[in-house]
Design a protein around this motif. Structure first.
Motif, PDB file in Angstrom:
ATOM      1  N   SER B 181       0.305   0.611   6.601  1.00 36.64           N
ATOM      2  CA  SER B 181       1.228   0.593   5.267  1.00 36.64           C
ATOM      3  C   SER B 181       0.396   1.298   4.237  1.00 36.64           C
ATOM      4  O   SER B 181      -0.490   1.148   4.111  1.00 36.64           O
ATOM      5  CB  SER B 181       1.869  -0.624   5.147  1.00 36.64           C
ATOM      6  N   TYR B 182       1.455   2.087   3.521  1.00 40.51           N
ATOM      7  CA  TYR B 182       1.093   2.805   2.378  1.00 40.51           C
ATOM      8  C   TYR B 182       1.415   1.731   1.165  1.00 40.51           C
ATOM      9  O   TYR B 182       0.949   1.857  -0.075  1.00 40.51           O
ATOM     10  CB  TYR B 182       1.540   4.060   1.949  1.00 40.51           C
ATOM     11  N   ALA B 183       2.079   0.525   1.424  1.00 39.67           N
ATOM     12  CA  ALA B 183       2.204  -0.084   0.117  1.00 39.67           C
ATOM     13  C   ALA B 183       1.079  -0.879  -0.485  1.00 39.67           C
ATOM     14  O   ALA B 183       0.235  -1.289   0.341  1.00 39.67           O
ATOM     15  CB  ALA B 183       3.383  -1.428   0.851  1.00 39.67           C
ATOM     16  N   GLN B 184       1.202  -1.210  -1.554  1.00 39.01           N
ATOM     17  CA  GLN B 184       0.041  -1.761  -2.528  1.00 39.01           C
ATOM     18  C   GLN B 184       0.454  -3.143  -2.738  1.00 39.01           C
ATOM     19  O   GLN B 184      -0.134  -3.814  -3.712  1.00 39.01           O
ATOM     20  CB  GLN B 184      -0.389  -0.877  -3.673  1.00 39.01           C
ATOM     21  N   ARG B 185       1.269  -3.636  -2.243  1.00 39.73           N
ATOM     22  CA  ARG B 185       1.878  -5.144  -2.446  1.00 39.73           C
ATOM     23  C   ARG B 185       0.510  -6.102  -1.793  1.00 39.73           C
ATOM     24  O   ARG B 185      -0.063  -5.588  -0.917  1.00 39.73           O
ATOM     25  CB  ARG B 185       3.036  -5.599  -1.787  1.00 39.73           C
ATOM     26  N   GLY B 186       0.454  -7.293  -2.760  1.00 31.97           N
ATOM     27  CA  GLY B 186      -0.384  -8.168  -2.254  1.00 31.97           C
ATOM     28  C   GLY B 186       0.449  -9.084  -1.320  1.00 31.97           C
ATOM     29  O   GLY B 186       1.771  -9.287  -1.360  1.00 31.97           O
ATOM     30  N   PRO B 209      -5.930 -21.895 -11.076  1.00 32.11           N
ATOM     31  CA  PRO B 209      -4.679 -22.181 -10.296  1.00 32.11           C
ATOM     32  C   PRO B 209      -3.639 -20.651 -10.289  1.00 32.11           C
ATOM     33  O   PRO B 209      -2.931 -20.532  -9.304  1.00 32.11           O
ATOM     34  CB  PRO B 209      -3.772 -23.344 -10.981  1.00 32.11           C
ATOM     35  N   CYS B 210      -3.949 -19.765 -11.203  1.00 34.42           N
ATOM     36  CA  CYS B 210      -3.173 -18.760 -11.182  1.00 34.42           C
ATOM     37  C   CYS B 210      -4.136 -17.519 -10.541  1.00 34.42           C
ATOM     38  O   CYS B 210      -5.134 -17.164 -11.109  1.00 34.42           O
ATOM     39  CB  CYS B 210      -2.811 -18.276 -12.661  1.00 34.42           C
ATOM     40  N   ALA B 211      -3.542 -16.949  -9.354  1.00 38.75           N
ATOM     41  CA  ALA B 211      -4.514 -15.871  -8.832  1.00 38.75           C
ATOM     42  C   ALA B 211      -3.441 -14.773  -8.453  1.00 38.75           C
ATOM     43  O   ALA B 211      -2.340 -15.126  -8.263  1.00 38.75           O
ATOM     44  CB  ALA B 211      -5.103 -16.424  -7.433  1.00 38.75           C
ATOM     45  N   ALA B 212      -3.851 -13.424  -8.970  1.00 36.25           N
ATOM     46  CA  ALA B 212      -2.919 -12.298  -8.692  1.00 36.25           C
ATOM     47  C   ALA B 212      -3.509 -11.574  -7.608  1.00 36.25           C
ATOM     48  O   ALA B 212      -4.643 -10.998  -7.423  1.00 36.25           O
ATOM     49  CB  ALA B 212      -3.089 -11.553  -9.921  1.00 36.25           C
ATOM     50  N   PRO B 213      -2.442 -11.527  -6.407  1.00 38.26           N
ATOM     51  CA  PRO B 213      -2.798 -10.769  -5.071  1.00 38.26           C
ATOM     52  C   PRO B 213      -2.663  -9.389  -5.419  1.00 38.26           C
ATOM     53  O   PRO B 213      -2.051  -8.912  -6.284  1.00 38.26           O
ATOM     54  CB  PRO B 213      -1.799 -11.403  -4.136  1.00 38.26           C
ATOM     55  N   MET B 214      -3.457  -8.503  -4.778  1.00 35.66           N
ATOM     56  CA  MET B 214      -3.244  -7.101  -4.754  1.00 35.66           C
ATOM     57  C   MET B 214      -3.710  -6.404  -3.394  1.00 35.66           C
ATOM     58  O   MET B 214      -4.225  -6.894  -2.654  1.00 35.66           O
ATOM     59  CB  MET B 214      -4.345  -6.533  -5.719  1.00 35.66           C
ATOM     60  N   GLY B 215      -3.260  -5.173  -3.256  1.00 34.06           N
ATOM     61  CA  GLY B 215      -3.610  -4.726  -1.935  1.00 34.06           C
ATOM     62  C   GLY B 215      -4.137  -3.168  -2.341  1.00 34.06           C
ATOM     63  O   GLY B 215      -3.767  -2.398  -3.320  1.00 34.06           O
ATOM     64  N   ARG B 216      -4.991  -2.840  -1.398  1.00 35.61           N
ATOM     65  CA  ARG B 216      -5.449  -1.419  -1.661  1.00 35.61           C
ATOM     66  C   ARG B 216      -5.483  -0.458  -0.606  1.00 35.61           C
ATOM     67  O   ARG B 216      -5.744  -1.188   0.623  1.00 35.61           O
ATOM     68  CB  ARG B 216      -6.987  -1.662  -2.030  1.00 35.61           C
ATOM     69  N   ARG B 217      -5.261   0.493  -0.626  1.00 27.81           N
ATOM     70  CA  ARG B 217      -5.003   1.440   0.817  1.00 27.81           C
ATOM     71  C   ARG B 217      -6.336   2.058   1.209  1.00 27.81           C
ATOM     72  O   ARG B 217      -7.322   2.355   0.452  1.00 27.81           O
ATOM     73  CB  ARG B 217      -4.208   2.619   0.419  1.00 27.81           C
ATOM     74  N   GLU B 218      -6.549   1.661   2.566  1.00 24.93           N
ATOM     75  CA  GLU B 218      -7.759   2.064   3.257  1.00 24.93           C
ATOM     76  C   GLU B 218      -7.504   2.868   4.418  1.00 24.93           C
ATOM     77  O   GLU B 218      -6.574   2.537   5.072  1.00 24.93           O
ATOM     78  CB  GLU B 218      -8.590   0.834   3.521  1.00 24.93           C
ATOM     79  N   ASP B 219      -8.326   4.060   4.694  1.00 26.60           N
ATOM     80  CA  ASP B 219      -8.219   4.702   5.929  1.00 26.60           C
ATOM     81  C   ASP B 219      -8.789   3.850   7.205  1.00 26.60           C
ATOM     82  O   ASP B 219      -9.911   3.339   6.933  1.00 26.60           O
ATOM     83  CB  ASP B 219      -8.964   5.879   6.095  1.00 26.60           C
ATOM     84  N   MET B 220      -8.254   3.459   8.153  1.00 25.79           N
ATOM     85  CA  MET B 220      -8.862   2.665   9.225  1.00 25.79           C
ATOM     86  C   MET B 220      -8.629   3.568  10.573  1.00 25.79           C
ATOM     87  O   MET B 220      -7.780   4.436  10.847  1.00 25.79           O
ATOM     88  CB  MET B 220      -7.986   1.478   9.654  1.00 25.79           C
ATOM     89  N   THR B 221      -9.934   3.666  11.371  1.00 24.04           N
ATOM     90  CA  THR B 221      -9.931   4.496  12.414  1.00 24.04           C
ATOM     91  C   THR B 221      -9.396   3.841  13.918  1.00 24.04           C
ATOM     92  O   THR B 221      -9.490   2.604  13.754  1.00 24.04           O
ATOM     93  CB  THR B 221     -11.290   5.122  12.659  1.00 24.04           C
TER      94      THR B 221
END
Lengths: 84, 285
Positions: B181-186, B209-221
């Motif tokens: 996925s190219y999405a950067q949603r957590g 108690p407050c944590a912000a999720p994040m997503g980072r795009r990575e190339d996987m082989t």
């Protein structure tokens, strides 16, 4: 806490199992990218491409999915969007 | 690490680090307790039996890394054009001659693709495919709390790491979603598995108690496909070293004496340290 929690819940992915209905993606697994099975019988070079190379599209992506908690031996087609 | 099997696995990885000229040392449980007292080594479900340590290891703030690259490139005479999208390549007789961009054409003798999770998309514009998929690597950051941890703690078997920013936020990472996925949603689930089984995650969950999720795009082989050069099907068009390293098998490369080497798996090629890698498998004993 509610803000972070709402964000997490909104980000969950739902997979429509044709047998059970819409379910959380956590109960399903991707079987494979949908590919032409005839390439599996091809010569070495084409077979290497079949095994390794990926379209990796940004947009509609066709796959086979499996609902592990439903009917685990049945695959179904699923087109998923890989962009936000 | 929590078991003898994990100890074997990380001994192999540590030897590969030695092989590449990096340093590492083995810590017993007592030494882990001394080095990082926060870790609950006597946890009933996940007892810590030891660990590996690279003393000079740490984190580099991501902004500083980007600025470091940019400044060094600028000093070497590289022009950095911001807000400029590469839209295609001019390829003549199998050789790349120019890059077309949203701000016009840039002619070039050689072109390097250095776009992290978007390598496939640029390769597609040049007319070839890569054995890569783009996956979101999940992580989350807490709100700022007092200094508690002054090192990076990783748990490789669970794809987990934690460290604390200078500003106080804890950074927890992070497995991938399991689908491209190219999405950067957590997302919650990828982190829940790794973070919530760590003994100290409970303490931080209470403190922050407050944590912000994040997503980072990575190339996987895909598996360990080996490529012998940085070249692509298009002449003068190259991949970055990191992408190449992953295509060669990345951290899956085997110790040079392992039988898998004879089975055609990618083998280490460089021994900067001069130290022979030895894993704890039976064929070395």
């Amino acid at each position: 806490m509610s803000g972070a929690r709402a964000l997490s819940l909104a980000a969950l992915m739902r997979i429509p199992c044709p047998f059970c209905g819409e379910r959380d993606a956590a109960s399903s697994v991707i079987a494979a990218m949908r590919r032409d099975p005839s390439a599996a019988d091809a010569r070495a070079e084409a077979y290497a491409e079949y095994v390794y190379l990926r379209d990796n599209p940004a947009g509609a992506h066709k796959e086979w999915w499996q609902h592990a908690l439903g009917l685990p031996r049945r695959l179904f087609d699923h087109a998923r969007y890989t962009e936000p | 690490m929590h078991s003898e099997a994990q100890k074997d696995q990380f001994a192999k990885q540590a030897n590969l680090m030695l092989l590449e000229g990096a340093d590492r040392e083995y810590l017993t449980r007592a030494e882990v307790e001394t080095f990082c007292p926060l870790i609950d080594t006597r946890n009933g479900r996940f007892p810590v039996i030891g660990g590996f340590l690279q003393r000079r290891g740490g984190t580099a703030r991501h902004d500083a890394v980007a600025w470091g690259y940019a400044r060094a490139a600028s000093e070497l005479g590289v022009d950095i054009i911001e807000h400029c999208e590469a839209t295609g390549f001019s390829i003549c007789d199998g050789k790349v001659t120019a890059v077309s961009t949203s701000r016009g054409e840039v002619r070039a003798g050689k072109v390097l693709l250095a776009v992290a999770g978007h390598s496939s998309r640029l390769a597609a514009k040049a007319g070839f495919r890569l054995p890569l998929e783009t996956h979101a690597l999940q992580a989350f950051v807490t709100e700022s709390i007092k200094p508690l941890i002054d090192c990076v703690v990783t748990y490789g078997a669970g794809a987990f790491y934690v460290s604390q920013f200078d500003k106080g936020g804890w950074v927890f990472g992070g497995g991938t979603d399991g689908w491209n996925s190219y999405a950067q949603r957590g997302r919650l689930s990828g982190r829940r598995g790794s973070a919530c089984r760590r003994p100290y995650a409970d303490a931080v969950a209470v403190a922050a108690p407050c944590a912000a999720p994040m997503g980072r795009r990575e190339d996987m082989t895909m598996g360990t496909m080996r490529r012998s050069s940085r070249k692509t099907p298009v002449a003068d068009l190259y991949l970055t070293r990191l992408v190449l390293w992953r295509l060669q098998g990345g951290a899956d490369r085997r110790c040079r004496n392992c039988p898998s080497r004879r089975e055609g798996r990618a083998a280490p090629t460089r021994r900067a340290s001069g130290i022979e890698p030895v894993c704890r498998r039976p064929h070395h004993r």
